[in-house]
Design a protein around this motif. Structure first.
Motif: not given
Length: 309
Positions: A180, A211, A215
């Motif tokens: 991450h 990011p 996810d």
């Protein structure tokens, strides 16, 4: 658009003494192969945005998880990750499909493997596209010795070699946090002088920038590295000096048509005299950082397809 649904189901293919997990699409386009080679710490899945456009453009897309990654074999011996083995896997993959040659596209370490394919097996590389990592000149000193002189003991390439197992364990303990922290864009620049760069990223609890993945996409990477750990992929770094010796007698000039795409915000600098070594090269840049396929997939795909035409 959910990329998970578009990414092909893998098959395990035995090549060169290992099994590679290979994701394949566009089998209807037999005879027009393009092999996509991921970097570190990546996964074949990093090419998910390129699959459909390449298939629609008429290509047979072949994406291996290279040795040490995903469900591909992870041999224990460090030297089995040298450049002869890594390129040998790709040669054997072409043989498996009965292809004389192919277009190769690489990112990061995958680009290093593609450059080396063109050096060691020039007859098997029809054209190449490399992202972020330019051609690496084989200088007078082995690569790790040179890096240690310039960047010091704490530079992660050097640290991986001088303190085997130390970084591996820290990354393994912090897999999700490390990935991450690494896969970010628009973060403040971290120069090569940062030393323990990868260990610092694994331990950092404050996320910088944004990011580059959802996810759902992160989950693919995290699950893969939870399975393999980081040692097999870090073993690629532990062969840099060995690779320098293995390339000693190879002509350094590459004649294949080549597209080199740099990220303007990437910390990897362009090679100023690349044309001296790769005379048949087109050089492009995109306004991205290092994770070029993740950050600007549409612009990259357009650039690739226009160049291939």
């Amino acid at each position: 658009m959910k990329n998970n649904n578009e990414f092909p189901t893998p098959t395990l293919i035995a090549v060169n003494g290992v099994e590679l997990e290979v994701f394949e699409a566009g089998q209807q386009n037999l005879g027009r192969p393009i092999v996509l080679c991921h970097g570190w710490p990546e996964h074949a899945y990093s090419w998910r945005h390129q699959v459909t456009p390449l298939v629609e453009a008429g290509y047979h897309v072949i994406i291996p998880n290279q040795r040490g990654y995903g469900k591909s074999s992870c041999p224990k011996e460090i030297t089995t990750y040298d450049i002869e083995h890594l390129t040998g896997d790709l040669v054997a993959l072409l043989d498996h499909y009965e292809y004389k040659d192919a277009i190769f596209m690489g990112h990061d370490w995958g680009a290093s493997v593609v450059w080396s394919m063109a050096l060691l097996h020039p007859e098997r590389v029809y054209k190449m596209i490399n992202l972020c990592l330019p051609y690496q000149i084989r200088g007078e000193k082995p690569w790790l010795d040179f890096m240690e002189e310039v960047f010091g003991d704490d530079y992660y390439f050097v640290h991986f070699n001088k303190q085997p197992g130390v970084a591996d364990a820290i990354l393994d303990e912090n897999t999700s946090q490390f990935l991450h922290n690494l896969y970010r864009k628009n973060a403040p620049a971290q120069g090569h002088g940062e030393g323990m760069e990868m260990i610092n990223l694994a331990k950092a609890t404050k996320l910088l920038g944004e990011p580059v993945m959802s996810d759902e996409d992160f989950a693919v990477y995290i699950s893969a590295f939870n399975k393999t750990g980081f040692t097999p992929s870090i073993n690629w770094y532990r062969n840099l000096n060995r690779n320098w010796h293995l390339l000693a007698d190879v002509s350094p000039i590459l004649h294949q048509p080549t597209l080199m795409v740099y990220g303007e915000k990437d910390s990897i600098p362009p090679l100023p005299n690349i044309n001296n070594f790769v005379p048949n090269i087109d050089i492009k840049t995109l306004n991205t950082g290092h994770w070029i396929q993740e950050e600007s997939p549409a612009e990259l795909n357009q650039m690739i397809l226009e160049w291939l035409e």
